[in-house]
Scaffold this active site. Sequence first.
Site, PDB file in Angstrom:
ATOM      1  N   ALA A 112      56.349  60.913  34.203  1.00  0.00           N
ATOM      2  CA  ALA A 112      56.450  59.494  33.844  1.00  0.00           C
ATOM      3  C   ALA A 112      57.853  58.963  34.139  1.00  0.00           C
ATOM      4  O   ALA A 112      58.841  59.683  34.043  1.00  0.00           O
ATOM      5  CB  ALA A 112      56.122  59.304  32.375  1.00  0.00           C
ATOM      6  N   GLY A 157      53.600  64.778  34.038  1.00  0.00           N
ATOM      7  CA  GLY A 157      52.494  64.044  34.642  1.00  0.00           C
ATOM      8  C   GLY A 157      52.306  64.338  36.114  1.00  0.00           C
ATOM      9  O   GLY A 157      51.199  64.185  36.645  1.00  0.00           O
ATOM     10  N   GLU A 160      50.141  67.275  36.101  1.00  0.00           N
ATOM     11  CA  GLU A 160      48.805  66.849  35.657  1.00  0.00           C
ATOM     12  C   GLU A 160      48.048  66.173  36.800  1.00  0.00           C
ATOM     13  O   GLU A 160      46.827  66.350  36.941  1.00  0.00           O
ATOM     14  CB  GLU A 160      48.938  65.916  34.456  1.00  0.00           C
ATOM     15  N   GLU A 180      56.501  68.823  28.486  1.00  0.00           N
ATOM     16  CA  GLU A 180      56.561  67.775  27.463  1.00  0.00           C
ATOM     17  C   GLU A 180      57.059  68.269  26.112  1.00  0.00           C
ATOM     18  O   GLU A 180      57.658  67.496  25.345  1.00  0.00           O
ATOM     19  CB  GLU A 180      55.173  67.128  27.306  1.00  0.00           C
TER      20      GLU A 180
END
Length: 322
Positions: A112, A157, A160, A180
Amino acid sequence: MAAQATYRGLLQAMSCSRQYVAFAKVSSASRLNGHGARHYSADPSEDLRVRHLDGEDAGIVVVGINRPKAKNSISKNLVKMMSEAVEDIKKDNRVRSVIICSLVPGIFCAGADLKERSKMHQSEVGPFVSKARALITELGNLPVPTIAAIDGAALGGGLEMALACDIRITSNTARMGLVETKLAIIPGAGGTQRLPRVIGVSLAKELIFAARVVDGTEACRLGLASHSVEQNKSGDAAYLRALELAREINPQGPIAIRMAKLAINQGTEVSIIGGFIYRSGNRRSLLCPGDTNKRSIGGFICLQGEEASSLQGRVRPHRVLP
């Protein structure tokens, strides 16, 4: 996370003097040798580029992420552009496979965009996170094979996003991790669900609990990546290997590939008996007469014993499963 393999799609590239590959119109031989210019820019309209390859590579779509000043981090604009690209790919029956890669040397996606998020009003954060999560889900639901070419860091992310792809190919110098917990949060875009399905529950817990980052060689050993290749001077070794794989997939029967993906993805979410039942339904759709297309798949025999019928490559519409 039930049944995430049905339908959706992706993106493309930009300007510097480094050697790259897929975005120049070059021959197969020179493309594999890394000739052509890698292009990137700070213009938001260039955050993402989608290139539909042509000639013998027609059907391969290359999606290039290009945010060099932000390490390809996931911003509102990138989410918007990727969502539009995924939707376009989903609707295009000519697409056979999708490669997601970076146009920025040494980075795949850093997760992010925390700088952008820090400037958001509190009321904006929730909708943004929901849209980013939906994008990665839609990427996982694309009906065609998706390959993540990881030539640099894929963190949070970014990993991901790669986990939502069917296949991950890394360079040996790439670095990957769901980090995270270092920020006292947990992966929010499917990492806690997809990583255990890829490498097993115990290993996934270990990597997430410890916020561990692994290189491409270790990722391959763990099963996080299918292939790890030695990085080259151009910094695009994983992309080149992904292109080779896409070329291997390209000539196969397109309906069969889509249904195989659907059967595998749905089958892993149910009992083995349920998987057999689901597979049989898809197989009956493939084998029984009635399709009229441009590309013959032939050589199959209908389940009821009818003679082999010549089927072809146009994709039938399927209901998108939740």
